[in-house]
Enzyme design. Structure first.
Site, short mmCIF file in Angstrom:
data_model
loop_
_atom_site.label_atom_id
_atom_site.label_comp_id
_atom_site.label_asym_id
_atom_site.label_seq_id
_atom_site.Cartn_x
_atom_site.Cartn_y
_atom_site.Cartn_z
N ASP A 24 1.14 -1.29 0.14
CA ASP A 24 0.10 0.09 -0.20
C ASP A 24 0.90 0.93 0.00
OD1 ASP A 24 1.16 -0.31 2.71
OD2 ASP A 24 -0.58 0.15 3.56
N ARG A 69 4.92 4.05 6.06
CA ARG A 69 4.79 4.42 7.78
C ARG A 69 4.31 2.71 8.45
NH1 ARG A 69 -1.33 5.65 5.73
NH2 ARG A 69 -2.47 3.68 5.32
N ASP A 70 4.17 2.85 9.22
CA ASP A 70 4.09 1.59 10.39
C ASP A 70 2.86 0.04 9.20
OD1 ASP A 70 1.94 2.66 10.73
OD2 ASP A 70 2.34 2.74 12.99
N GLU A 71 3.32 -0.08 7.52
CA GLU A 71 2.17 -0.84 7.85
C GLU A 71 3.19 -1.07 6.66
OE1 GLU A 71 -2.57 -0.49 6.54
OE2 GLU A 71 -1.35 1.16 7.27
N ASP A 81 -5.06 -2.67 -3.20
CA ASP A 81 -4.59 -1.63 -3.74
C ASP A 81 -3.92 -1.70 -4.88
OD1 ASP A 81 -4.86 -0.83 -0.57
OD2 ASP A 81 -3.72 0.35 -1.44
N TRP A 134 -10.56 -6.54 -2.26
CA TRP A 134 -9.64 -6.69 -1.81
C TRP A 134 -9.58 -7.91 -1.88
CZ3 TRP A 134 -11.25 -1.96 -0.87
CH2 TRP A 134 -10.36 -0.80 -0.59
N GLU A 151 -2.20 8.80 -1.21
CA GLU A 151 -3.34 8.00 -0.61
C GLU A 151 -4.84 8.69 -0.83
OE1 GLU A 151 -3.16 7.19 3.73
OE2 GLU A 151 -4.20 5.30 3.37
N HIS A 156 1.15 6.23 -2.16
CA HIS A 156 0.10 5.06 -2.58
C HIS A 156 -0.51 5.08 -4.21
CE1 HIS A 156 -1.35 3.86 1.19
NE2 HIS A 156 -2.71 3.26 1.04
C1 BGC Z 1 -4.09 1.19 3.35
C2 BGC Z 1 -4.52 0.76 2.47
C3 BGC Z 1 -5.56 0.28 2.30
C4 BGC Z 1 -7.01 -0.16 3.47
C5 BGC Z 1 -7.57 -1.18 3.19
C6 BGC Z 1 -5.00 0.96 5.06
O1 BGC Z 1 -3.98 1.22 6.03
O2 BGC Z 1 -3.03 1.68 3.57
O3 BGC Z 1 -4.69 1.15 1.16
O4 BGC Z 1 -6.34 -0.29 1.86
O5 BGC Z 1 -5.50 -0.09 4.70
O6 BGC Z 1 -7.82 -1.47 5.45
#
Ligand code: BGC
Length: 823
Positions: free
Chosen positions: A349, A353-355, A362, A415, A627, A648
């Site tokens: 995504d 960040r912390d992801e 996406d 998704w 994003e 994003h």
């Molecule tokens: C991500 C998104 C993702 C979404 C769905 C986010 O935190 O960055 O791009 O698809 O969560 O929950």
């Protein structure tokens, strides 16, 4: 060539915690005379940096990348023959936390796969008369060195004084190191990589080095990118140079760290202090950034001292697109950079960040664009295998692949249904049935699961849905709460995926399945119509996304489709050509408008610059896709909703429309064996140049309008054919072509952008919606009442004449009108 895996995984004896050093592994071994070839195969749980006889092996970074490690762990393979000598040699590796044991995911958890770094290596020494194999075992020694702390999110700390000289050379005294422990990990997971390695792909020099009002030293690389910085520094021992990364500056000119959430994105280098220049870059982390804040630099930092290193999966570029409008070119560049920034092994995504997770939705939105820009067979082929493996184990398609979420993922449209649509999109791009074959059971299992969730009418009406995620009108604290009914979105996507699966089954000769899923498709279609479509073609709960999906997916036909197209065009106009759609709808609006005869509206949408719009970020200097459209507000402040990454790719899916409709390259059979070359000029563009390297070879389309003549150059590969619809041709001429280069030149009605002046009658300006919109906006700004350009009394008037009948026109009115006419 699959060789049996002979060794065992090894690890340090102790688990790693936040901030523990990377683990160094080494072993000496003997090479006999007569070595013919030596191959090192190596992987681990963590990020593995291999060494032989004191030298780094290979040029890949962040290996083995991130896969669903329990099912699939990539083994890198290097020919190391030249690095070995008869006699004693040494092999080793530094293993950082990486994704395997470091903190990953917004839930803040560590140790998703293991609590300690683990290594697997197998060195095959082929002699003229046989072979010996050196593998990881308990003869390996374990130590630590200069890498004192490392984390994908938080960064790396490197203390050069603690570099262990000669640690991967023969003869090194490792008596102070400990013995490796056997680590249990199934060798069945080991495999040859499907994806290309991650590499340093490009370097950027600073565009400026500045001191902020708050006195910080900041390096601006001019581009939001993913990777890290390399420094060359001279200074005293023990001095710490700190490098912290940010995507944005605040309006006050300080680094804005909020887009990182809890990720520290901070690297630290502690100098050895030998008096010589020391060059260093981290290897066990990566950052998404444009700016680096530098602290502790000895003396003055100059541009020669620092470089940004762009890091991503080393894919082959296959798509290019430029036009006469530099704003559109920048939009396209931004899409490209967001793809580069988010294809670091896993399609993520965001990279900062912390992801940084493999969010399915996406990628689902972006996949056709990705497949145009780069050869993604490796990266996405690998990712699809991870998806299928995890789906099979867990019984659902995880929302993120590899899955690190602590809860199960409900089946969702856009998704989870990537399980169906991604193989289908890749098949369309590459024409390779093996892609469908490889994913078939995953595709089938997903749809069968959703089938079980349908209500009596065949609607997908229950369960969590992301809906039209990040619709600009969704509440700040509920990204899934947009205007469009989320179950309408779900059923529309199910219409699409059941069709894709039924067609897949047919292509693979699964006739029973083909019939079954075709029946399901018809049931879903009927349910959608019954629930959401009025006989006139209007949709219940109208929104641009609802219409876009119903049109672009082919749910509506004939009159209903025409009517829906009109309604969509009206809604888009009513929104002032600003974006009113989220992740689900945005990729399809321009197509739906184009397909229903509203090309002008599609161009107006594309070229709008007011927030939220495709070009708004471009106008305020964005270098990647954000994003959300308002990630940064016009006053330069960050939109503090938490969902505010500046990198994003999902909303960059519009580039697919640019390639096909503006550029004119569209396939009509999978793999571009046959094509439709039909550029649709508009939006004031005078040229576009699009290139796509297909599996059959290069396709190139260039059109240019100059002094009333349109020149079109088309090249398609041998063995392919195309139907060319000559753009703006007075007779709407169509030609059939085969492989080779083809050129046309003909007079067209338009002379490119029409010149309007203050003397142009209003009705002519009204006939050019793009310009009329701008003129109307000026009237709206300066006058308390609207001007209707179609009203009989106004239509024949020029703007100059109009100015004479407006009582007390404000001075800026004429000035602003002249400005918009000039563009
Ligand atoms: C991500 C998104 C993702 C979404 C769905 C986010 O935190 O960055 O791009 O698809 O969560 O929950």
């Amino acid at each position: 060539m699959t060789r049996p895996w002979n060794g065992t995984f090894i690890s340090a004896a102790k688990p790693n915690d936040e901030g523990t050093p990377a683990v160094y592994f080494r072993k000496s071994f003997v090479v006999e005379p007569g070595l013919r070839r030596a191959v090192l195969e190596i992987t681990g749980l963590g990020i593995v940096e291999p060494y032989v006889n004191g030298g780094r092996v290979g040029d890949d970074v962040l290996s083995p990348g991130w896969t669903s490690y329990r099912h699939r762990l990539d083994v890198a393979s290097y020919d190391v023959t030249e690095l070995l000598n008869p006699g004693e040699n040494a092999v080793g590796a530094i293993v950082g936390e990486g994704w395997a044991s470091g903190r990953i995911g917004y839930e803040g958890k560590r140790h998703h796969y293991t609590d300690r770094a683990a290594l697997y290596a197998q060195l095959t020494l082929e002699y003229f008369d046989g072979r010996t194999i050196v593998t990881t075992d308990t003869d390996f020694r374990v130590g630590t060195g200069a890498v004192r702390a490392n984390s994908i999110y938080d960064g790396e700390t490197y203390n050069a004084a603690r570099e262990v000289r000669g640690w991967s050379e023969a003869g090194f005294d490792d008596s102070g190191w400990t013995t490796a422990s056997v680590f249990e990990w199934s060798l069945d997971a080991l495999q040859r990589p499907v994806a290309p390695p991650i590499r340093r792909v490009e370097e950027l020099a600073p565009v400026r080095i500045l001191t902020t009002p708050g006195g910080r030293t900041l390096v601006d690389f001019g581009q939001v990118l993913t990777g890290w910085v390399r420094i060359t520094v001279t200074g005293e021992a023990g001095r710490t140079v700190t490098l912290r990364h940010a995507e944005l500056l605040t309006p006050e000119g300080e680094p804005e760290y909020e887009t990182l959430r809890t990720a520290q994105a901070t690297d630290r280098y502690l100098l050895e202090g030998s008096g010589e220049p020391e060059t260093w870059e981290p290897r066990f982390t990566f950052h998404g950034f444009r700016y680096t804040e530098v602290n502790g630099w000895p003396g003055e930092l100059t541009a020669d001292d620092i470089r940004a290193v762009v890091v991503h999966s080393d894919m082959v570029r296959t798509g290019w697109f430029t036009t006469s409008d530099e704003r559109l070119d920048r939009l396209h560049e931004n899409v490209l950079w967001s793809m580069r920034g988010n294809f670091v092994g896993v399609p993520t995504d965001c990279p900062q960040r912390d992801e940084r997770l493999g969010w399915t939705g996406d990628l689902n939105a972006f996949a056709p664009t990705a497949a145009f820009l780069y050869d993604v067979r490796g990266v996405l082929g690998s990712w699809l295998r991870d998806l299928a493996a995890e789906q099979q184990e867990k019984g659902f398609v995880p929302w993120v692949v590899p899955d690190v979420l602590s809860h199960p993922s409900a089946p969702t449209a856009l998704w989870s249904d990537v399980a169906v649509s991604l193989p289908w999109a890749l098949y369309q791009e590459y024409g390779d049935l093996e892609i469908l074959r490889g994913s078939y059971s995953s595709m089938r299992a997903f749809i069968a699961q959703v089938e079980g969730l349908l209500d009596d009418n065949g609607l997908w009406s229950v369960g969590y849905q992301f809906g039209d995620w990040l619709d600009p009108d969704a509440p700040a604290d509920d990204a899934s709460g947009g205007k469009t009914d989320r179950h309408l979105v779900a059923s529309a996507y199910l219409f699409k995926t059941t069709c894709e699966l039924a067609r897949t089954a047919l292509l693979l000769g699964e006739t029973e399945d083909a019939e079954r899923f075709d029946r399901l498709h018809r049931r879903v279609t009927k349910a959608f119509h019954r629930e959401y479509v009025a006989p006139s073609g209007r949709l219940v709960g109208e929104s641009a996304t609802a219409y876009a999906l119903a049109i672009a997916f082919g749910i509506l036909e004939g009159e209903q489709r025409t009517r829906a197209g009109q309604r969509l065009a009206e809604l888009v106009a009513k929104a002032g050509y600003r974006i009113s759609t989220g992740f689900a709808g945005t990729p399809h609006v321009a197509d739906a408008l184009t397909q229903t005869g509203h090309l002008d509206a599609a161009y107006l949408l594309l070229t709008e610059t007011e927030l939220p719009s495709f070009l708004y970020p471009v106008t305020i200097g964005a270098t990647t896709i954000w994003e959300r459209w308002d990630s940064v507000r016009p006053d330069g402040t960050l939109n503090s909703t938490g969902m505010t990454s500046l990198n994003h790719y999902a909303l960059g899916a519009v580039a697919s429309w640019l390639h096909r409709v503006v550029g004119g390259i569209a396939r009509t059979t999978p793999g571009y064996k046959s094509m439709e070359i039909a550029p649709r000029p508009g939006g004031g563009l005078t040229s576009a140049h699009t290139i796509h390297d297909t599996v059959h070879g290069r396709v190139e389309v260039e059109w240019r309008i100059h002094q009333g003549v349109l020149a079109l150059n088309v090249t398609i590969p041998e063995g392919t054919s195309a139907r060319v619809a000559l753009p703006l041709h007075p007779d709407e001429a169509v030609e059939q072509i085969s492989g080779g280069q083809h050129t046309w030149r003909y007079a067209v009605d338009t002379d490119g952008p029409i010149e309007f002046t203050m003397d142009t009658p209003l009705k002519e300006i009204v006939g050019h919606p793009l310009t009329w919109r701008k003129v109307s906006a000026v009237f709206k700004k300066h006058l308390p009442y609207p001007i209707d350009g179609n009203a009989p009394e106004a239509a024949a008037m020029s703007l100059n004449l109009l100015m004479t009948v407006i009582p007390n026109p404000p001075a800026a009115l004429e000035e602003d009108l002249r400005k918009v006419l000039q563009r």
